[in-house]
Design a protein around this motif. Structure first.
Motif, PDB file in Angstrom:
ATOM      1  N   UNK A   6       0.869   6.576  -5.519  1.00  0.00           N
ATOM      2  CA  UNK A   6       0.257   5.241  -5.551  1.00  0.00           C
ATOM      3  C   UNK A   6       0.481   4.571  -6.900  1.00  0.00           C
ATOM      4  N   UNK A  66     -13.493   1.132   7.951  1.00  0.00           N
ATOM      5  CA  UNK A  66     -13.581   2.002   9.123  1.00  0.00           C
ATOM      6  C   UNK A  66     -15.065   2.095   9.515  1.00  0.00           C
ATOM      7  N   UNK A  69     -12.115  -5.022   4.931  1.00  0.00           N
ATOM      8  CA  UNK A  69     -11.908  -4.212   6.147  1.00  0.00           C
ATOM      9  C   UNK A  69     -12.463  -2.804   5.929  1.00  0.00           C
ATOM     10  N   UNK A 127     -10.391  -2.191  17.747  1.00  0.00           N
ATOM     11  CA  UNK A 127      -9.021  -1.734  17.550  1.00  0.00           C
ATOM     12  C   UNK A 127      -8.430  -1.246  18.870  1.00  0.00           C
ATOM     13  N   UNK A 138       1.752   2.341  -1.846  1.00  0.00           N
ATOM     14  CA  UNK A 138       0.379   2.166  -2.325  1.00  0.00           C
ATOM     15  C   UNK A 138      -0.673   2.308  -1.229  1.00  0.00           C
ATOM     16  N   UNK A 146      -3.774   5.296   7.487  1.00  0.00           N
ATOM     17  CA  UNK A 146      -4.438   5.398   8.795  1.00  0.00           C
ATOM     18  C   UNK A 146      -3.392   5.514   9.905  1.00  0.00           C
ATOM     19  N   UNK A 167      -9.690   2.121  -0.122  1.00  0.00           N
ATOM     20  CA  UNK A 167      -8.406   2.598  -0.669  1.00  0.00           C
ATOM     21  C   UNK A 167      -8.579   3.103  -2.107  1.00  0.00           C
TER      22      UNK A 167
END
Lengths: 259, 307
Positions: free
Chosen positions: B282, A76, A74, A138, B251, B221, A51
């Motif tokens: 954000x 991907x 976490x 997932x 955020x 996502x 992020x």
């Protein structure tokens, strides 16, 4: 019945914060992590390093203040994400792999062959680091069992000891949970972590069924916060599990003799 | 089969509100509506009583003769209070006063997997069994649904009031499992309004099926996935329950969400890339410690001089 030993994997700071109406300040995140650590949860999913920098910084601070719980991050299925995560000093690198046809073909616009090759490219190198690697399946509740078995067998070859079974859209029922989890354990002997969503109000019941089927790692969030209807509520799960697993299984219906 | 017992727990509602609840239930695939005697007396003067099977909850066997016209009568067991701690049996009578069914009500410490063998036993009983599980251990929906899936009668209440399996959750689960395929969309809006007003409760925004924010999405996502195909991250279309999807900026948002919101608000940002806007979103979200309103987003883009 002897109560099973259940590992609580708390994802308040990852899936919980994906709830659009909840946001923690950095101070609150640290405070939540400390409380979870003191409460004795096995694992804290602290965030998603990809992020950005502020998220990475907070994960590092969480790692510093938690002395008991294992700190997970976490990711991907992406080498860049994992490299960023490794810099956070987390105990566990969790890699999420979409396994349903919908997720693979419609979200990633790829196919199963590509995905298995990508697992080779991304998961295998990740296991060479100090941090433990766990894998998340997932949308497992809408995936083909044969493909999930192929994924589990592959990651197990790389030394991954635990996979997360995610009911991403919260459509499972306890009997379906039992059928799927039992089969995965029976065929691969891997440790299963169960991740429920509460879209049909069955997150706690499904998590109980997962434990009864051999999944001893259960994902929860504080107050059940999370995407859409939330995840499995930690307190409600613990209360239900302690009542159910410590109760008399020969429970009778009052008035049975008169029925 | 579903019996809804919402009207057993709204004695404090006005006569008008009780009638509205009944009309709302009539539009849902509910097989029988259960109520207390006071509610039965209140709805009796309706010009046309909705075509339903009515089950009356009575305290005395003689009440069958005092309150005629119901399809079934459930005699509340004297040891009803015990149902808070364990399962108890109640007798169900037809209009002729013949014991015709059994009601099993209360709290069980058995999980769905544990109770399956008992379900098989109940299914084999001479008289049909209806099951009214309590929710103290958060198992009621799963227990009621498992019994319903066997083609048996499960007892619910809207929003799970009085510690019951929520009607709306059972209906959705049954629909998704193909047990009760719905031809029409379900609309819980009025029912929700009346029940929350009568009981003075605020329904949580993330309450399954009826929460106001269950189709609000912020995470990058998920927004990206939903824009490709909503089924990727939604268990059923929001329209099915008369709800709407809402993209929220905060955020955890990604560029796709910014693009969607710009389009939704008919904003143009030709000279500014979405990545720059996302960074501002954000930053502002972190400062406010919450997601941004549409107005705040609009102002932010305007401030960046690109509207």
């Amino acid at each position: 019945m002897m109560a099973p030993y259940i590992h609580i994997v708390d994802t308040t700071l990852r899936d919980g914060t994906q709830s659009p109406l909840i946001m923690f300040s950095d101070k609150e995140k640290i405070a939540v992590a400390k409380m979870l650590d003191e409460k004795g949860v096995y694992q804290i999913e602290a965030g998603i390093p990809a992020i950005g920098k502020s998220e990475q910084e907070i994960i590092k601070k969480i790692k510093q203040v938690c002395h008991n719980a294992r700190i997970a991050v976490w990711n991907r299925l992406n080498a860049d994400d994992i490299n960023t995560s490794l810099a956070c000093n987390a105990d566990i690198i969790h890699i999420s792999i979409p396994v349903s046809y919908r997720q693979i073909h419609e979200k990633l616009k790829k196919d199963e062959t590509w995905l298995l090759q990508e697992i080779d490219k991304v998961v295998y190198p990740a296991t060479g680091n100090k941090a433990e690697v766990t894998v998340g399946m997932e949308d497992a509740s809408r995936a083909q069992m044969d493909f999930m078995l192929a994924v589990v067998r592959k990651v197990k070859q790389f030394g991954v000891g635990r996979v997360r079974f995610a009911d991403t859209v919260g459509i499972m029922t306890p009997l379906a949970v039992h059928e799927q989890i039992s089969r995965l354990i029976q065929e691969t002997s891997i440790d299963i972590e169960f991740h429920a969503h509460n879209d049909l109000g069955m997150a706690v019941a499904n998590s109980i069924a997962a434990v009864q089927s051999g999944a001893f790692f259960i994902d929860t969030t504080v107050n059940g916060i999370g995407e859409r209807c939330g995840n499995c509520d930690m307190d409600k799960f613990i209360f239900a599990a302690s009542s159910i697993f410590n109760s008399d299984k020969n429970e009778r219906v009052n008035g049975e003799e008169n029925g | 089969m579903i019996t809804d017992a919402t009207l057993c727990y709204v004695d404090t509602a006005s006569k008008w509100q009780q009638k509205l609840i009944l009309k709302c239930l009539e539009r849902l695939p509910v097989d029988a509506v259960e109520m207390t005697v006071p509610v039965w007396q209140n709805i009796a003067d309706m010009a046309v009583l909705p075509a339903q099977k009515y089950i009356l909850r009575i305290n005395d066997y003689e009440d069958i003769w005092h309150y005629k016209g119901a399809y079934r009568y459930v005699l509340t067991a004297k040891e009803y209070a015990a149902a808070k701690k364990q399962l108890i049996r109640q007798n169900v009578y037809n209009a002729s006063g013949k014991k015709i069914e059994t009601r099993i009500i209360g709290l069980t410490r058995l999980s769905v997997l544990d109770i399956e063998a008992i379900f098989t036993h109940w299914s084999g009983e001479q008289k049909p069994v209806s099951f009214e599980p309590f929710d103290s251990l958060n198992q009621a929906t799963a227990l009621a649904f498992a019994w319903h899936k066997r083609g048996q009668q499960a007892v619910t209440s809207f929003c799970g009031i009085a510690d019951h399996a929520p009607l709306e959750e059972i209906l959705l689960a049954a629909h998704l499992a193909g047990i009760v395929p719905m031809r029409e969309k379900m609309n819980f809006r009025l029912l929700k309004k009346i029940v929350s007003a009568v009981l003075g409760i605020s329904i949580p925004v993330n309450k399954p099926v009826i929460g106001d924010a269950i189709f609000a999405v912020e995470s990058g996502i998920h927004v990206d996935g939903i824009m490709k195909n909503p089924q990727l991250y939604e268990p059923y279309p929001p329209e099915f329950i008369n709800a709407k999807r809402r993209i929220i900026l905060g955020s955890t948002s990604g560029r796709k969400a910014v693009e969607v919101k710009l389009k939704e608000l008919k904003l143009s940002c030709r000279r500014l890339d979405t990545a720059a806007i996302l960074e501002k979103v954000k930053e502002k979200s972190r400062i406010l410690c919450r997601s941004l309103t549409d107005k705040e987003f609009y102002d932010l883009v305007e401030m960046m001089g690109r509207v």
